[in-house]
Design a protein around this motif. Structure first.
Motif, PDB file in Angstrom:
ATOM      1  N   VAL A  48      -6.860   3.870  -2.741  1.00  0.00           N
ATOM      2  CA  VAL A  48      -5.592   3.181  -2.966  1.00  0.00           C
ATOM      3  C   VAL A  48      -5.668   2.345  -4.244  1.00  0.00           C
ATOM      4  CG1 VAL A  48      -4.123   1.308  -2.107  1.00  0.00           C
ATOM      5  CG2 VAL A  48      -4.771   3.181  -0.591  1.00  0.00           C
ATOM      6  N   GLU A  97      -0.369  -0.909   7.447  1.00  0.00           N
ATOM      7  CA  GLU A  97      -0.956  -1.081   6.125  1.00  0.00           C
ATOM      8  C   GLU A  97      -0.499  -2.427   5.546  1.00  0.00           C
ATOM      9  OE1 GLU A  97      -1.138   3.733   5.224  1.00  0.00           O
ATOM     10  OE2 GLU A  97      -0.121   2.434   3.795  1.00  0.00           O
ATOM     11  N   TRP A 150       1.954   2.439  10.545  1.00  0.00           N
ATOM     12  CA  TRP A 150       0.757   2.671   9.727  1.00  0.00           C
ATOM     13  C   TRP A 150      -0.118   1.425   9.606  1.00  0.00           C
ATOM     14  CZ3 TRP A 150       0.237   7.509   9.797  1.00  0.00           C
ATOM     15  CH2 TRP A 150       1.326   8.357   9.680  1.00  0.00           C
ATOM     16  N   TRP A 153      -5.589  -0.486  10.025  1.00  0.00           N
ATOM     17  CA  TRP A 153      -4.736   0.651   9.675  1.00  0.00           C
ATOM     18  C   TRP A 153      -4.955   1.801  10.664  1.00  0.00           C
ATOM     19  CZ3 TRP A 153      -8.432  -0.483   5.515  1.00  0.00           C
ATOM     20  CH2 TRP A 153      -9.559   0.358   5.521  1.00  0.00           C
ATOM     21  N   THR A 212      -6.779  -4.660   2.124  1.00  0.00           N
ATOM     22  CA  THR A 212      -5.919  -4.173   3.200  1.00  0.00           C
ATOM     23  C   THR A 212      -6.563  -4.468   4.544  1.00  0.00           C
ATOM     24  OG1 THR A 212      -5.231  -2.339   1.767  1.00  0.00           O
ATOM     25  CG2 THR A 212      -4.653  -2.178   4.085  1.00  0.00           C
ATOM     26  N   LEU A 253       0.978   0.819  -0.557  1.00  0.00           N
ATOM     27  CA  LEU A 253       0.976   0.753   0.903  1.00  0.00           C
ATOM     28  C   LEU A 253       2.327   1.178   1.452  1.00  0.00           C
ATOM     29  CD1 LEU A 253      -0.912  -2.616   1.509  1.00  0.00           C
ATOM     30  CD2 LEU A 253      -1.855  -0.310   1.273  1.00  0.00           C
ATOM     31  N   ARG A 254       2.324   1.667   2.682  1.00  0.00           N
ATOM     32  CA  ARG A 254       3.554   2.060   3.359  1.00  0.00           C
ATOM     33  C   ARG A 254       4.027   0.910   4.237  1.00  0.00           C
ATOM     34  NH1 ARG A 254       1.221   7.748   5.537  1.00  0.00           N
ATOM     35  NH2 ARG A 254      -0.563   6.382   5.861  1.00  0.00           N
ATOM     36  N   PHE A 314      -7.045   6.867   5.477  1.00  0.00           N
ATOM     37  CA  PHE A 314      -6.703   5.766   4.566  1.00  0.00           C
ATOM     38  C   PHE A 314      -7.984   5.258   3.931  1.00  0.00           C
ATOM     39  CE2 PHE A 314      -5.993   1.409   3.342  1.00  0.00           C
ATOM     40  CZ  PHE A 314      -4.737   1.459   2.744  1.00  0.00           C
TER      41      PHE A 314
END
Length: 565
Positions: free
Chosen positions: A307, A269, A267, A297, A293, A261-262, A302
């Motif tokens: 992920v 996230e 974002w 987002w 998550t 994740l950022r 995404f």
């Protein structure tokens, strides 16, 4: 322009379509004492506790009729649609069944580690373990397996579990809930009647329990029609899970924060992973691994599923999985709004229990024991009030908020919201809230609908690994592992606007872990797109309800048949 999915609401009026009076002739209606919609932990705990109380009360049992307790379950069996990370606080199940410790589990948590992952190579253990992640005394479980066990216990006590049956419409007369209409079976794609058509039935009940899980079809309709809406809108996270058979037992509970994740606030996230050992004597050792998550987002491309595939390539994770084999996959949304997003939990003749009522402790990642506890409390209030000849179940809501569960939900009331400021600031604020039990920073931090997050592009999808069939897999191979057998020619249970801006179409396509939505190959890079929908792929995770659409019940029996998730 950054468009948000909320600008394109689904073509459905839930209050008008899914709430109304009974329509069957009186002599064709099915009469039950208590109708429980949902055969998950909350619904089955409610059934078990009710029948425990009725066992010593012949007079009330007789008043409730030939079917004192009926559980309406849309899956093929109780537990067919159940999925969770699966570390359970055992307090509620021990309270419900104090003389029976035979419930299935994979051992008590003895060791745990939380890692911060700054990048795709490193993993830094956080010491001491942050308080929300301390799991000593809890147990690793498969909720699909646990639900089957609870279903057996309920049936032993006399519950009628109506599997492959959906709760389609809430029956209301003069402001009082009087039961549920079940869904039709045997309709074709256009809604016409096939040769095997079976109409739904009005199930009339002296009390109705909505224990439908996170996206709550009837619950959503009741919030509007019966004025039960919470202070803040409910928000969700999406979890995608795999179960692997591994060569060596993994005897630890691991959580991670950070990569892939950022951290930047723009974002949104917010989330992390879990890795739990599932070890049982005489069985091949397994590992539960998943990523979750928040659904607010902002990146239109995404994908939690992808992920998770990316996450499995981290050296720490690859070492745990080794030369193992993926044997199960699934996905489920989780209510994350907490205390402020809990609706009014009762109406005349009705209560709401478990995830349908938003009862999840977000910082502790715990909801299983809350579901069981809320089901027990619902049963005790219903029993007391029916015995007194009343359909006023307000005492249930009071009991929830006075319980330890209610106290913990209040203490964690603002712990999801700070992560809108990014991982670093959000983590610091949340730790302060944990240490002060929510007193600092106090007040009411509001939540905003996930579908209101404006969408943008970043090229993030370029990082997703291509499926290699060993560690990384595509979405449809996961759907195959669920045992999903939804009819291709059934009416679509997914209500969305299909002509939407490209960024909204991309957001739904990438978000869905089961490949339900497709952007046509010849679609323009900008402007409006006619989205393709494949409802037979759907595993009913509920994410589309959070992100701008509406999931309604499919035909009874459709969807996944989870075994060990």
């Amino acid at each position: 322009m950054n468009r948000a999915p909320s600008e394109f609401p689904p073509p459905v009026d839930s209050a008008a379509e899914f709430v109304g009076p009974p329509t069957d002739d009186p002599d064709e209606r099915i009469e039950v004492g208590v109708a429980i919609v949902g055969g998950g932990q909350a619904g089955l705990a409610c059934a078990i506790r009710l029948l425990q109380l009725l066992a010593d009360d012949e007079e009330l049992t007789e008043r409730l009729g030939e079917v004192p307790v009926a559980v309406i379950e849309k899956g093929r069996v109780a537990g067919a649609h159940q999925l969770s990370g699966g570390v359970m606080n055992p307090s509620a199940i021990r309270e419900l069944l104090p003389d029976d410790d035979s419930w299935p589990h994979y051992g008590e948590v003895k060791r745990e580690t939380v890692y911060f992952m700054p990048n795709r190579k490193r993993a830094v253990p956080l010491k001491p373990t942050p308080p929300p992640f301390r799991n000593h005394g809890n147990y690793v479980v498969s909720v699909a397996e646990l639900n089957r066990w609870l279903g057996e216990k309920a049936e032993e006590l006399g519950a009628y579990i109506l599997t492959e049956t959906t709760g389609d419409k809430l029956l209301v007369e003069e402001g009082k809930v009087v039961g549920v209409r079940t869904g039709d079976k045997g309709r074709d794609k256009s809604g016409g009647e096939k040769g095997n058509f079976e109409p739904g039935s009005d199930v009339m009940a002296q009390a109705t329990v909505l224990a439908e899980g996170c996206w709550g079809h009837l619950t959503g309709a009741a919030l509007k029609a019966l004025d039960l809406a919470p202070k803040d809108p409910q928000v969700w996270a999406l979890g995608v899970k795999e179960v692997w058979e591994v060569e060596q037992p993994f005897d630890k509970v691991v959580h991670t924060l950070g990569w892939p994740l950022r951290a930047g606030a723009k974002w949104q996230e917010f989330g992390g992973s879990w890795i739990y050992g599932m070890n049982r004597e005489g069985e091949t050792p397994k590992v539960s691994i998943g990523f979750v998550t928040g659904l607010d987002w902002t990146d239109a491309r995404f994908s939690v599923h992808d992920v998770l595939q990316e996450f499995k390539l981290h050296p720490l994770v690859k070492k745990i999985l080794g030369d193992g084999k993926r044997v199960a996959w699934g996905a489920k949304a989780i209510p994350e709004g907490g205390y402020w997003a809990m609706p009014k939990l009762h109406a005349p003749g009705m209560v709401i229990a478990g995830d349908a009522g938003g009862m999840v402790n977000v910082p502790k990642l715990k909801g299983i024991h809350y579901a069981i506890e809320s089901g027990r409390l619902a049963a005790e209030t219903i029993y007391q009030q029916l015995k007194a000849g009343s359909s006023d179940f307000k005492g249930y809501e009071d009991a929830v908020y006075k319980s330890k569960m209610g106290q913990e939900l209040y203490e964690s009331r603002n712990m999801k919201q700070p992560f809108g400021k990014g991982l670093v600031v959000g983590g610091a604020l949340t730790n302060a809230m944990v240490l002060t039990k929510g007193r600092f920073p106090g007040g009411h931090w509001p939540t905003h609908r996930d579908a209101e997050a404006p969408l943008r592009y970043s090229g993030r999808e370029e990082r997703y690994p291509k499926p290699d069939g060993k560690y990384t897999f595509d979405k449809l191979s996961g759907v195959f592992l669920t045992g999903n057998a939804t009819r291709d020619d059934a009416p679509s249970h997914i209500k969305i606007q299909q002509r939407v801006p490209r960024e909204v179409a991309d957001a739904w396509t990438y978000m869905c872990p089961a490949g339900v939505y497709e952007v046509p190959e010849d679609a323009p890079a900008e402007g409006m797109v006619d989205l393709i929908v494949n409802p037979s792929n759907c595993v009913q995770c509920g994410a589309i309800t959070a992100k701008g659409g509406r999931l309604t019940p499919p035909e009874g029996g459709d969807g996944p048949v989870y075994q060990i998730t």
